[in-house]
Scaffold this motif. Sequence first.
Motif: not given
Length: 489
Positions: A341-356
């Motif tokens: 679950q922590v990995r999924f949270i980190n991946q969501k944070i990363l997805a938001d950061y590199i969206r642009t």
Amino acid sequence: MESNIFYTSNRNIIKNIWLIPIVLFTVACGWVIARKGIAIGAVLLVLPFVIGFVALVFFRPRVGMYAYLIYCFLMPTIGKHIPGVQFGLAVDGLLFLTLFAVLFFRGDKFKFRHINVDLFWMAVVWFIITILQLGNPERPSILGWVYEMRSATLYWILTIPLALLLFYKKSDINLFLTIIIVLSFLGAVYGVKQKKYGPDAAENRWLEEGPKKTHVLFGKLRVFSYYSDAGQFGASQAQLAIMCIILAVGPYTQKRKIAYLVAGLMIMYGMIISGTRGALFGLVGGGFTFLVLSKQIKILLLGIIVGGAFLGVLKYTTIGNDNAEVRRLRTSLDPKDASLQVRFINQKILADYIRTKPFGAGVGTMGMWGTTYNKDKYISQIPPDSLFVKIWGMYGIVGFLIWFGIMMYIMGKSAGIIWKTRDPVLKNQLVSLCSGAAGILLCSYGNEVLNAMPSSAIVYISWALIWLSPRWDTPEPKVIEIKEEESIY
């Protein structure tokens, strides 16, 4: 008449003048050791062997490649026992030394047209993309790029052409398999020793420097043997375990089959005691690849049933829960596992950061080199926990799709080559190489494995051997057409 070692009895002619530089060199060495310490003495002691090895590589470049392969296994434990030295740079040194030997000394002995294949040019494409990342708008550190680039592309673009040029004999595939199986078996044995008697002083020092929080869980040691860490140990052991099992069902003598089976079971035990949950998918991915490459529906169905039953026992029962390693392995199939679950949270944070950021934040901004050389970058604080995620973050969605496409092309082309192979022994060996590589690729979704030693060296050389294999295959029987003679009547 008086005489000594330097002069003849007439005292005029020097007889053993060659002793003079040796005496002077010995005195100089003694003075340096007295001034600089015993470490310099060790360097001076090793220096003649290094010079001899360099000369040997220039005369026989294949020795350099095999030394590189063996060193990739032993490098991590050497670094743990002799801290303060960048032993990883010796990997670069061995590859470049072998490359120089091929290009500038023995270039006339090799046919460079053999590297003009898609496998090499895909490595070139990825190398160019990595170089272009120097212009990333995020302006990451150059030093971070240099250190990350080595594992991300440099070893890839050096290993592939050297293997294609130097491993031109059919016996090379046998020697390659023997080396990696023996070293992996010894790694499992060392791991058992580590589990039973505990790490030695140098390994304990390494654990106390930080890795203890991930390698000692609930008082139980995650065994790492002489590998870099438990994650790499477990994944590599899974790769070699499935390879040995595939070889054990090949067309060999009974004695050889038993040897492969024993090695496979021992190495699989090494995988279990590593406590690496993602290693399970190395077995699953490698095993499924083997079943597909067999091209036999009955075996495929049987394998799916057996594999499904094994995974079902892990997921839906508590069999073996008395064993800590089995309990940890079982958590790899739990979607509610806290670590997952922590990995999924980190991946969501990363997805938001590199969206642009379609081209990512730059090479060297994530993982160890990110926290070391790019502390000012927000992305450096996001744990990648996966090679897939790391490439996504560094290269962006564009780079990730190119990398993933290359991986899928290599696996598909490998399968095509294997399906066309006629020699049953060679085919079995190629299936083991391809299945092991597939297992490592799948493991890399959960951990950084494909970009770490020795897994990367094994996979790159495995790809090269698969591409080389058609020249060793049994020739296709020629069909002679006999034209019916026209009747004269």
